[in-house]
Design a protein around this motif. Sequence first.
Motif, mmCIF file in Angstrom:
data_model
loop_
_atom_site.group_PDB
_atom_site.id
_atom_site.type_symbol
_atom_site.label_atom_id
_atom_site.label_comp_id
_atom_site.label_asym_id
_atom_site.label_seq_id
_atom_site.Cartn_x
_atom_site.Cartn_y
_atom_site.Cartn_z
ATOM 1 N N HIS A 88 1.944 7.059 -2.182
ATOM 2 C CA HIS A 88 0.929 6.426 -1.759
ATOM 3 C C HIS A 88 0.013 5.738 -2.853
ATOM 4 N N GLU A 134 7.286 -3.193 -4.706
ATOM 5 C CA GLU A 134 6.052 -2.883 -5.334
ATOM 6 C C GLU A 134 6.245 -3.272 -7.067
ATOM 7 N N ASN A 186 7.976 -2.482 2.829
ATOM 8 C CA ASN A 186 6.910 -1.588 3.505
ATOM 9 C C ASN A 186 7.860 -1.113 4.916
ATOM 10 N N GLU A 195 -1.503 8.561 6.608
ATOM 11 C CA GLU A 195 -2.430 7.957 5.596
ATOM 12 C C GLU A 195 -2.086 6.654 5.413
ATOM 13 N N LYS A 196 -0.955 6.158 5.933
ATOM 14 C CA LYS A 196 -0.454 4.791 5.546
ATOM 15 C C LYS A 196 -1.176 3.832 6.724
ATOM 16 N N LEU A 197 -1.177 2.517 6.559
ATOM 17 C CA LEU A 197 -1.703 1.702 7.345
ATOM 18 C C LEU A 197 -1.241 1.762 8.870
ATOM 19 N N LEU A 200 -2.090 5.552 10.246
ATOM 20 C CA LEU A 200 -3.473 5.950 10.398
ATOM 21 C C LEU A 200 -4.105 5.275 11.487
ATOM 22 N N PRO A 212 -10.437 1.033 9.058
ATOM 23 C CA PRO A 212 -10.733 0.379 7.935
ATOM 24 C C PRO A 212 -9.870 -0.455 7.185
ATOM 25 N N TYR A 214 -9.118 -3.226 4.433
ATOM 26 C CA TYR A 214 -9.497 -3.148 3.140
ATOM 27 C C TYR A 214 -10.020 -4.714 2.908
ATOM 28 N N ARG A 221 2.165 -8.159 4.064
ATOM 29 C CA ARG A 221 3.267 -7.143 3.663
ATOM 30 C C ARG A 221 4.318 -7.633 4.435
ATOM 31 N N ASN A 256 -2.150 -8.184 7.175
ATOM 32 C CA ASN A 256 -2.750 -7.149 7.608
ATOM 33 C C ASN A 256 -3.755 -7.234 8.871
ATOM 34 N N ARG A 288 -9.311 -2.149 -1.844
ATOM 35 C CA ARG A 288 -8.543 -1.240 -2.938
ATOM 36 C C ARG A 288 -8.428 -2.114 -4.387
ATOM 37 N N HIS A 291 -5.391 -4.741 -5.689
ATOM 38 C CA HIS A 291 -4.710 -4.673 -4.353
ATOM 39 C C HIS A 291 -3.788 -6.019 -4.662
#
Length: 351
Positions: A88, A134, A186, A195-197, A200, A212, A214, A221, A256, A288, A291
Amino acid sequence: MNRKILITGGAGFIGSHVVRFFVKEYQNYEIYNLDALTYAGNLENLKDIEKRPNYKFIKADITNENEIRRLFQKYKFDGVIHLAAESHVDRSIKDPLAFARTNILGTLNLLNSFKELWFNDWTGKRFYHVSTDEVYGTLGNTGLFTEETSYSPNSPYSASKASSDHFVRSYGETYGLRYVISNCSNNYGPNHFPEKLIPLFINNIINNKSLPVYGNGNYTRDWLYVIDHAIAIDKVFHQGVNENTYNIGGFNEWKNIDLVNLLCSLMDEKLGRESGSSEKLVTFVKDRPGHDLRYAIDANKINKELGWKPSVTFEQGLSMTIDWYLQNSEWLERVTSGNYQNYYNNFYSIR
Ligand code: NAD
Ligand code: TYD
């Protein structure tokens, strides 16, 4: 052919789908799932196959050099599919050293133990390193990552994965290691740690909590359904050419904010809530650091050479994913409360 395949990180999100695929598809193989069961590892993901005769779980930490060497000497794995990692980006920003330990040193321990076993004759042996797009850094508004794109990692996570890719390659050049690497975009799908988009936000929508996003949400992605990744991994492991890299992606780019809006409308529909109610939960938060603006994969090599392409559209995959989370509210509850970590103790003390 009977083979002994070690899959590392098999209790995690992607690894559990890969383990299930191999256990079911290759009943003549012995599949060993090695996992340290960190916060991201959950043996409940593999409940349905844990009693199969060709499956064995080994609780071990890839950073433990002696233990890893002992296990390779004991089982003499002839193939390794290496997924265990800290994965992560946000955690890597808080604790880069943990990423260097697991992703770099852990990979080196596996490479060394594999080399010690087979250095004199690599015939029929294969080390497969599962990596990420990445490592290539970020794209601007146009272009795609190809296998020739130079590495330019921007986060401690991607730097640690880039480093481990380089070590794998160097073992090929220096010691003749037979290896393949894939760099995937992704993933999303069932069993994704919230915890990932995507998981979550599904969990937050269910619980009417804010979403939330960012920065301005204009980050892109390329999303791939996790089972399509598992199928690609099977192809690369069995048909990939030694010392080759394969890019794997969904041909599926989403900003996103557009993805979040689609997710919100699907969730409203499935939860029977008034249209527009989930979108009201969107909150733009501090960006982030470092980012990456855009990831997008050119997956033509794996498509042309190994005949792989995604089998589901994003709309189908996302809908199946949401259904899975809604039908597995206990899984989600146990993961968010931390109770899942008792599963190993309960299950393995009974046996
Ligand atoms: P995950 O975080 O869900 O799972 C990682 C697994 O590795 C967990 O089961 C954890 O317990 C285990 N692990 C962590 N540290 C360990 C250690 N020291 N020793 C043994 N096991 C350890 O990760 P994921 O999303 O399933 O990703 C799996 C692999 O795929 C990673 O190598 C990641 O870099 C790569 N990848 C992920 C994505 C993605 O979108 N999730 C995309 C491309 C590539
Ligand atoms: P993530 O799922 O963490 O994957 P990665 O960073 O490896 O691409 O994030 C996907 C995108 O969503 C990324 O651009 C960061 C963004 N994001 C948010 O806007 N809010 C969040 O709470 C999270 C976790 C991610």
